[in-house]
Scaffold this active site. Structure first.
Site, PDB file in Angstrom:
ATOM      1  N   ASP A 400       0.860  -1.189   0.000  1.00 26.07           N
ATOM      2  CA  ASP A 400       0.000   0.000   0.000  1.00 26.07           C
ATOM      3  C   ASP A 400       0.898   1.242   0.000  1.00 26.07           C
ATOM      4  O   ASP A 400       1.897   1.295   0.716  1.00 26.07           O
ATOM      5  CB  ASP A 400      -0.925   0.020   1.225  1.00 26.07           C
ATOM      6  CG  ASP A 400      -1.957   1.125   1.148  1.00 26.07           C
ATOM      7  OD1 ASP A 400      -3.039   0.862   0.613  1.00 26.07           O
ATOM      8  OD2 ASP A 400      -1.680   2.240   1.618  1.00 26.07           O
ATOM      9  N   ILE A 401       0.543   2.219  -0.839  1.00 27.31           N
ATOM     10  CA  ILE A 401       1.324   3.461  -0.901  1.00 27.31           C
ATOM     11  C   ILE A 401       1.011   4.310   0.322  1.00 27.31           C
ATOM     12  O   ILE A 401      -0.145   4.547   0.651  1.00 27.31           O
ATOM     13  CB  ILE A 401       0.989   4.243  -2.181  1.00 27.31           C
ATOM     14  CG1 ILE A 401       1.300   3.386  -3.415  1.00 27.31           C
ATOM     15  CG2 ILE A 401       1.774   5.554  -2.231  1.00 27.31           C
ATOM     16  CD1 ILE A 401       0.915   4.050  -4.720  1.00 27.31           C
ATOM     17  N   GLU A 443      -4.817   2.173  -4.212  1.00 27.45           N
ATOM     18  CA  GLU A 443      -3.367   2.221  -4.128  1.00 27.45           C
ATOM     19  C   GLU A 443      -2.807   0.932  -3.536  1.00 27.45           C
ATOM     20  O   GLU A 443      -1.690   0.912  -3.030  1.00 27.45           O
ATOM     21  CB  GLU A 443      -2.919   3.433  -3.288  1.00 27.45           C
ATOM     22  CG  GLU A 443      -3.236   3.352  -1.797  1.00 27.45           C
ATOM     23  CD  GLU A 443      -4.612   3.901  -1.432  1.00 27.45           C
ATOM     24  OE1 GLU A 443      -4.803   4.265  -0.273  1.00 27.45           O
ATOM     25  OE2 GLU A 443      -5.497   3.938  -2.299  1.00 27.45           O
TER      26      GLU A 443
END
Length: 524
Positions: A400-401, A443
């Site tokens: 996950d960003i 994301e």
């Protein structure tokens, strides 16, 4: 004209008619079958995506409420020995309200329900004794409270969040509370409202009494919704997905989940028509590209039928099986010894090739994320099932960003999309030949690593983390990612549990400061 000639003419017409009819049936059947199957798969995928979306939003809402309670808990410790200091009380309520936009108002109440301080002062309730639902519940429980939504004395639909204040000797002295007005701007309102989509998708939130707490149409806030199958299920604590009709009679694909902290139901809905747009577009392309070839085939059938019926009959027989994998081979085997038959044969091969190629492209597109070109959720599920069938062990890296919402808010979604594409390229570069990188959410990414131990997966994840941290993103600069690792069947023989463990490790990485890798360790 002799009877023999009339019979010959009638036979050619019959062959022509049957060829055209059979060709049309095969083509229409092939398109109908492809459309039906792919429609079912798209609906199934959209249902799953909406459920994942609603579940993620429910968890985010729980995180928001946890954060709100932590703010009040900190203030309660500050107030423990200062309830008689008016300046400290006034300063503290202002600080809690203004340091974030979590609360619309903040107040301190003693054991007699008298308000000792409020922010903003415009409420003009300092010194009054309150008997509202939230105040009475907080006094009665002497514990942290998240109230059911209710209408305040001045007509606001609100949620009342409080934390008790105890002296150093353990004596209960009252509580500090924050209110969230559900019909006014707040962090919670933005958290829910930012998920509205232009294609008609939207989310709404109900409490356990079926009262609307959030809805794109603010005029409906506070209304109680009856006779809604999804709401009936979610208020019972169920989570899942369903196809329903909304209040306007529009067929919607709905996913629903429960915010356990507040016992709210969160429903994400997307119009069925919007979900099927990619399918309809691709099917139109298939028709437009195939139709000229089909028409050409029928013209050549008419021309060849006047000359000889044998090759025509063989081609007509093949036309009954245009959606068969062996059709092209069968057509190639026809002995077309004259020019007309050869052209017809070539045209039919062209039509079959276009049909198969376009349907193949349709299937491939349905298994790919259109933005990054990586596999999507359907591709992930299919690969996992294949690994299970072949008894292949595998590890997963959930990615996950960090602070991606801030990137979208600061630079816009176009730049955010470029960041996602660049990250996908880095994933593809780091992955080995047999690894399977997928994009499973906004994301969120996931990599399947067949025949890979968690220790090796952790090394790959760390290399990926470093590459991302060092990469220069257009406009944005540097970004970081958080990663979670779990393994099948080492952590569990249930794939769903393994995926859940990967998510838990991802959240652990987030909670431990982000930009790190966390590996699931099964308890003994």
């Amino acid at each position: 004209m002799s009877n023999k000639n009339r019979i010959s003419v009638d036979l050619r017409k019959l062959i022509l008619m049957l060829s055209i009819l059979s060709g049309l049936i095969v083509v229409v059947s092939a398109f109908y079958a492809a459309h039906s199957v792919q429609r079912q798969q798209l609906v199934k995928a959209s249902l799953a995506n909406n459920y994942v979306y609603a579940d993620k939003l429910a968890k985010t809402t729980d995180d928001f409420l946890d954060s709100a309670q932590q703010q009040l808990m900190f203030s309660a410790a500050v107030l423990a020995e200062n309830l008689d200091n008016k300046k400290i009380l006034e300063a503290e309520v202002d600080r809690v309200r203004l340091q974030t936009d979590t609360f619309n108002s903040v107040l301190i109440v003693d054991v007699s329900t008298e308000v000792l301080a409020t922010s903003p002062e415009a409420l003009q309730i300092t010194g009054l004794k309150l008997s509202t639902q939230g105040v009475l519940e907080s006094i009665a429980k002497k514990a942290p409270v998240i109230s059911d939504p209710y209408i305040s004395t001045v007509g606001n639909l609100l949620v009342f969040i409080s934390h008790p204040v105890f002296s150093s000797k353990g004596n209960y002295q009252g509580f500090i509370a924050g209110t969230i007005y559900l019909k006014q701007a707040s962090a919670l309102h933005r958290l829910l409202g930012e998920h509205y989509h232009k294609d008609g998708s939207y989310i709404y939130v109900v409490d356990k009494n079926k009262r609307l707490l959030y809805h794109p149409n603010q005029a409906r806030l506070g209304n109680v919704v009856e006779n809604n199958a999804v709401i009936n299920r979610v208020v019972q604590g169920e989570e899942g997905e369903s196809v329903v009709l909304n209040s306007e009679g529009v067929e919607m694909i709905a996913g629903f989940a429960v915010s356990r902290k507040a016992e709210w139901g969160i429903i994400a809905q997307r119009p069925m028509s919007a979900a099927l747009v990619p399918l309809e577009t691709l099917m139109h392309q298939v028709i437009y590209k195939t139709l000229p070839a089909v028409i050409l085939c029928f013209i050549f059938i008419l021309w060849s039928a006047k000359k000889i019926s044998t090759p025509l009959k063989m081609l007509a027989d093949s036309a009954h099986k245009m959606n068969d994998d062996e059709t092209e081979k069968n057509i190639q085997s026809v002995r077309s010894w004259y020019f007309e038959s050869q052209e017809l044969k070539r045209a039919m091969l062209l039509g079959v090739g276009l049909l198969h190629n376009n349907i193949k492209k349709l299937r491939e597109d349905l298994h790919k994320d259109p933005l990054t070109g990586l596999g999507n959720r359907r591709s992930l599920d299919a690969t996992i099932q294949e690994f299970k069938n072949l008894e292949i062990k595998f590890s997963i890296i959930t990615i996950d960003i960090d602070y991606f919402k801030k990137i979208n808010d600061t630079y816009g979604h176009d730049i955010g999309d470029k960041v996602l594409k660049n990250l996908a390229n880095i994933l593809a570069h780091v992955c080995r030949l047999n690894d399977v990188p997928c994009r499973i959410g906004g994301e969120e990414f996931l990599i399947l690593l067949p025949n890979t131990r968690k220790e090796d997966a952790a090394k790959i994840a760390e290399r990926l983390r470093v590459n991302v941290e060092q990469a220069e993103m257009p406009m944005v600069g540097k970004i970081t990612i958080s990663l979670g690792i779990s393994s099948y069947p080492d952590d569990s023989v249930d794939v769903i549990s393994v995926l859940k463990y990967g998510d838990e490790m991802l959240y652990k990485a987030k909670n431990n400061g982000r930009n790190r890798v966390e590996v699931f360790e099964a308890s003994i």
